[in-house]
Design an enzyme around this catalytic site. Structure first.
Site, mmCIF file in Angstrom:
data_model
loop_
_atom_site.group_PDB
_atom_site.id
_atom_site.type_symbol
_atom_site.label_atom_id
_atom_site.label_comp_id
_atom_site.label_asym_id
_atom_site.label_seq_id
_atom_site.Cartn_x
_atom_site.Cartn_y
_atom_site.Cartn_z
ATOM 1 N N HIS A 356 0.802 -1.231 0.000
ATOM 2 C CA HIS A 356 0.000 0.000 0.000
ATOM 3 C C HIS A 356 0.829 1.273 0.000
ATOM 4 O O HIS A 356 0.279 2.360 0.194
ATOM 5 C CB HIS A 356 -0.932 0.054 1.211
ATOM 6 N N LYS A 544 -9.290 13.483 4.948
ATOM 7 C CA LYS A 544 -8.450 12.284 4.938
ATOM 8 C C LYS A 544 -7.458 12.440 6.086
ATOM 9 O O LYS A 544 -7.436 13.481 6.742
ATOM 10 C CB LYS A 544 -7.708 12.128 3.608
ATOM 11 N N ARG A 545 -6.640 11.412 6.344
ATOM 12 C CA ARG A 545 -5.639 11.567 7.391
ATOM 13 C C ARG A 545 -4.734 12.757 7.091
ATOM 14 O O ARG A 545 -4.512 13.104 5.930
ATOM 15 C CB ARG A 545 -4.795 10.286 7.491
ATOM 16 N N LYS A 550 -0.143 14.382 1.643
ATOM 17 C CA LYS A 550 -1.514 14.621 1.184
ATOM 18 C C LYS A 550 -1.776 16.119 0.946
ATOM 19 O O LYS A 550 -2.810 16.504 0.420
ATOM 20 C CB LYS A 550 -2.515 14.051 2.174
ATOM 21 N N THR A 652 -8.897 6.258 -1.662
ATOM 22 C CA THR A 652 -10.220 5.690 -1.855
ATOM 23 C C THR A 652 -11.307 6.730 -1.600
ATOM 24 O O THR A 652 -12.432 6.585 -2.093
ATOM 25 C CB THR A 652 -10.450 4.465 -0.933
ATOM 26 N N LYS A 656 -15.172 7.665 -3.360
ATOM 27 C CA LYS A 656 -16.431 7.954 -2.664
ATOM 28 C C LYS A 656 -17.028 9.273 -3.155
ATOM 29 O O LYS A 656 -18.238 9.386 -3.370
ATOM 30 C CB LYS A 656 -16.193 8.027 -1.144
HETATM 31 C C1 26Q Z 1 3.214 0.478 10.635
HETATM 32 C C2 26Q Z 1 4.086 0.164 11.640
HETATM 33 C C3 26Q Z 1 3.885 0.598 12.929
HETATM 34 C C4 26Q Z 1 2.764 1.352 13.211
HETATM 35 C C5 26Q Z 1 1.876 1.662 12.203
HETATM 36 C C6 26Q Z 1 2.092 1.246 10.914
HETATM 37 C C7 26Q Z 1 1.128 1.607 9.844
HETATM 38 C C8 26Q Z 1 -0.225 1.686 10.119
HETATM 39 C C9 26Q Z 1 -1.132 2.030 9.125
HETATM 40 C C10 26Q Z 1 1.541 1.869 8.550
HETATM 41 C C11 26Q Z 1 0.630 2.208 7.567
HETATM 42 C C12 26Q Z 1 -0.725 2.281 7.843
HETATM 43 C C13 26Q Z 1 -1.744 2.642 6.873
HETATM 44 C C14 26Q Z 1 -1.526 2.822 5.594
HETATM 45 C C15 26Q Z 1 -2.587 3.223 4.678
HETATM 46 O O1 26Q Z 1 -3.696 3.523 5.079
HETATM 47 N N1 26Q Z 1 -2.314 3.251 3.378
HETATM 48 C C16 26Q Z 1 -3.310 3.635 2.389
HETATM 49 O O2 26Q Z 1 -3.930 2.458 1.914
HETATM 50 C C17 26Q Z 1 -5.028 2.772 1.070
HETATM 51 C C18 26Q Z 1 -5.702 1.472 0.686
HETATM 52 O O3 26Q Z 1 -4.918 0.787 -0.241
HETATM 53 C C19 26Q Z 1 -4.581 3.552 -0.134
HETATM 54 O O4 26Q Z 1 -5.715 3.956 -0.856
HETATM 55 C C20 26Q Z 1 -3.786 4.788 0.284
HETATM 56 O O5 26Q Z 1 -3.242 5.415 -0.854
HETATM 57 C C21 26Q Z 1 -2.688 4.387 1.247
HETATM 58 O O6 26Q Z 1 -2.022 5.546 1.723
#
Ligand code: 26Q
Length: 805
Positions: A356, A544-545, A550, A652, A656
């Protein structure tokens, strides 16, 4: 018949009120009504749930375990009602009891077991899998505290714990009989039996019991109910009092503390790696529990683990569950005495990995010492996987050390989880076409060259059941009146709306619905922010986050630019605009928190500046989550998708918004590229550097933000306002300095092009009929972006499941 069932359902609610709360319906609080109604619905669901499991067993159907640290489900009550075949009976009964479904729905604590895109994608996938009738189980963690609740105090983000389980969650069921033990720490000892056969035993470890809680996933109108299984940890002595050595109190309470810590909280990081021991503990905890349970269940009806991949697929949502590879190997080799090569073949055939992100700061790389200490035997297994893989690589590329450097799993005293996932899987996929191309040609190039057959693209999608049918009932009804209801399970049917795009009545109806949704959002904003907004203004939405890539900052700079221009020239041509933000920042991400403060400072200043005559408003909606998203998305005119090209793997929310008839204002990044391809350039507005340009600047240099600043008086003015006390004497030195020295996300570089794009939006909006046509076409062309389509691709290319019948 209908009436009998209605009476039964009403009785069920009343009985629940009595048995759960000892109240009659007249005296029940809204919260009690929510709970009692949910329990009545849960009962309807459970019959279908049991039946689905029975069919699955009879059919001996292959199942996908969708393994994810996050499931951002959003509220269940309304969605479950919509998806159930008994939908009408239920809604009519609720009405006849004099209850208000909306009010009840708002009582539900939102299960927010995820951060953002990745967690919400997992939730959409579960909805699609159930709706398409495929056997699937989501597997994750039952965090006691999910995503924090965000408050804005004095313009700053404040995080509050999300105690979503405090009053109990009506849809979950604890499954004690499916509990398994998970072991941490200790050491592994080689053991040779009398025949000389070598095996390994784990000693001195700390064990916890993993106990699953099952949540039903109701398919749309098809009687299928799949399962989301979230694991909780319990101390062993608590679980099995008899086995507890009652003399050892200290040890017992240590065990309990350890167990209670594991599932205590969701890490609020998004696209950022933190190498904390607890995080790794969480990962192994839910991976080990899931894989152990899956194998035990498999062996109930099958005897040959060689054929595991005929019946089971493990899909790893990012690298967070990539320990699955090593855990499956460990179980096969240590517990079932498989030869390494056989075990490896089974593992590769069973596991698959979705990437991702391409951002290096988000890639998981664990410290070897930390890893070894927590998971000694798993580490040994990874060492062996790495040894054999590196041997392969150096045989194939004898003179090219760069191959080992890029592809080794163990390198630089780190465990590289993406490499583990790729090596141990038969499938690796990106989440949008552009993203997959970048994976193949840059980030994972050497893997792609070595094993091209593993790679494929699966462009993300969203479920139209939640984000149109539930979130935007007015538009959903309108669409159904025009083209029938087949879009609910076949979004490609939306294409039929193209016939209406030029029709004046249809355009007026469409924009009238948009306006009603804007009123609904305006009321929400009045209630929560106490800001009056003009529902005839353009609703320009960026939710979004919060992350630098972003580029919420780019949006804010444009707003500051507009403010400066309007004050300088009060009579300039200007269409009223409302800029709406919603974003949570990871608790430790200081830059992101500064940007939230800046948005709020700019909002305060603009909203109270009478010289602007209310033409410009800025709103920051606090605690952006799935339920609020449904309200915001349906009211948007403009969808801000302005990430630095190459950084957003897919996105995503862009889908929406498109589904709900907003026009994309975006960079050529992630799935924006495909959205624009579907809807046509003339129905979207694009700007900015291309991903190749960004990647080239990153590689070769040549971008100097200070030059842009020196030559652009508007940018100077904006940046100076960050540090000269313009915003209530609050200074944003951190933002100012990093932009002028590095500007990692090309904000100044893309600024002018963004301003022009915004001007184009205004021009388009002024032509009401043209805008309405574009809006309808966005909805009409959104068919590709259903998660039903995405899931069908995963099934066809990776999982090879058959439908339940
Ligand atoms: C990793 C290690 C330790 C703590 C947290 C994490 C961690 C947690 C969440 C790393 C990444 C995430 C989330 C990533 C994320 O939301 N990525 C998004 O995924 C979507 C679905 O595929 C995409 O549409 C987005 O582009 C992408 O940013």
């Amino acid at each position: 018949m209908q009436n009998i069932r209605k009476e039964q359902f009403k009785e069920s609610i009343k009985d629940n009120l009595k048995s759960l709360f000892c109240v009659s319906i007249d005296d029940a609080s809204q919260e009690q009504l929510f709970y009692a109604t949910s329990k009545a619905i849960q009962l309807i669901i459970i019959n279908k749930w049991i039946n689905t499991q029975k069919i699955q067993k009879e059919q001996d159907a292959k199942i996908v375990y969708y393994m994810s640290m996050e499931f951002l489900m959003g509220r269940a009550l309304g969605n479950n009602i919509i998806n159930l075949k008994e939908n009408e009976i239920i809604t009519e009964s609720i009405k006849e009891l004099g209850l208000d479904l909306n009010v009840m729905e708002n009582q539900e604590p939102e299960p927010a077991l995820g951060n953002g895109g990745l967690g919400r994608l997992a939730a959409c996938f579960l909805d699609s899998l159930a709706t398409l009738g495929y056997p699937a189980m989501g597997c994750g963690i039952r965090y006691k505290y999910g995503m924090f609740k965000q408050q804005i105090k004095d313009g700053f983000q404040v995080e509050l714990p999300d105690d979503w389980l405090r009053h109990g969650y009506p849809f979950e069921i604890k499954k004690n009989e499916d509990a398994v033990e998970v072991k941490f720490g200790g050491y592994s000892r080689m053991y040779r039996d009398v025949y000389g056969k070598v095996s390994f035993i784990n000693e001195g470890y700390q064990g916890v019991i993993a106990v699953p809680y099952d949540i039903p996933i109701v398919g749309y109108n098809n009687d299928v109910v799949n399962t989301l299984r979230v694991w909780d940890a319990e101390a062993i002595f608590k679980f099995d009092l008899d086995a507890f050595d009652k003399g050892n109190y200290v040890n017992a309470s240590e065990q309990e503390t350890f167990a209670n810590t594991i599932c205590s909280v969701l890490y609020p990081n998004d696209n950022n790696f933190v190498g904390k021991r607890l995080r790794l503990t969480q990962q192994y905890f839910f991976v080990s529990a899931t894989v152990q349970r899956a194998i035990k269940d498999y062996l109930k009806n099958h005897d040959d683990l060689h054929k595991l991949s005929d019946k089971i697929a493990f899909q790893m949502n990012d690298t967070h569950p990539s320990l699955s590879v090593a855990e499956l190997m460990r179980i096969l080799v240590d517990d079932y005495f498989f030869d390494w090569d056989d075990a490896w073949e089974i593992t590769q055939k069973t596991c698959a990995y979705t990437n991702h992100t391409i951002m290096s700061e988000a890639l998981e790389k664990w410290d070897v010492d930390l890893f070894k200490g927590l998971l000694p035997r798993v580490y040994e297994i990874i060492e062996e996987i790495n040894k054999r893989f590196c041997l392969d690589v150096s045989t194939k590329y004898p003179d090219d050390y760069s191959k080992i450097k890029n592809m080794a799993i163990l390198y630089d005293n780190k465990v590289r989880m993406a490499n583990l996932a790729i090596v141990g899987s038969h499938s690796v996929n990106g989440v949008a076409e552009l993203h997959t191309e970048i994976l193949k040609n840059q980030l994972l190039k050497d893997f792609y060259i070595m094993t091209p057959e593993k790679f494929s693209n699966k462009t993300n999608g969203i479920t139209q059941r939640r984000f149109l049918l539930h979130g935007n009932p007015l538009l959903a009804t309108w669409v159904t009146n025009k083209i029938g209801n087949s879009w609910i399970t076949g979004l490609q049917k939306m294409n039929k709306l193209v016939d209406y795009a030029d029709e004046i009545t249809a355009q007026n109806e469409f924009m009238d619905i948009k306006h009603k949704n804007k009123i609904r959002l305006a009321e929400y904003i009045k209630e929560h922010n106490n800001i009056d907004i003009d529902t005839n203004s353009i609703f320009d939405v960026h939710v979004k986050r919060l992350h630098e890539y972003k580029r919420q900052l780019l949006n804010v700079f444009h707003i500051m630019y507009l403010q400066n221009k309007l004050i300088e020239n009060p009579n300039m041509e200007f269409y009223p605009r409302t800029f709406i933000f919603g974003a949570k920042a990871s608790a430790g991400y200081m830059k992101a928190k500064s940007i939230i403060k800046l948005i709020n400072c700019v909002a305060d200043r603009i909203n109270s500046d009478t010289r602007l005559h209310g033409k410009l408003k800025v709103v920051f909606i606090e605690n952006y989550n799935v339920s609020i998203a449904e309200i915001i998305v349906s009211a948007a005119d403009v969808s801000e998708q302005i990430s630095t090209a190459s950084k957003e793997a897919s996105g995503t929310s862009n889908m929406k918004f498109m589904l709900n008839g907003a026009i994309t204002l975006g960079t050529m990044d992630g799935a924006n590229v495909e959205i624009i391809e579907e809807v046509g350039k003339e129905n979207a507005v694009t700007f900015g550097l291309s991903s190749q340009e960004v990647l080239d600047y990153e590689k070769y240099g040549g971008y100097f933000p200070k030059d842009i600043y020196d030559n652009d008086i508007d940018i100077q003015c904006i940046l100076n306002q960050l540090i000269n006390g313009y915003y209530y004497m609050y200074n944003f030195n951190d933002i100012y300095n990093s932009l002028l020295s590095r500007d990692d996300y090309f904000i100044l570089k893309d600024f002018r092009s963004y301003v022009e794009a915004q001007e184009q939006i205004e021009k388009l909006y002024k032509n009401k009929s043209q805008w309405a046509k574009s809006a309808i076409l966005n909805t009409a062309k959104s068919g590709k972006f259903s998660s039903d389509r995405t899931i069908q691709e995963y099934v066809d290319d990776i999982w090879h499941l058959e439908k339940l019948n």
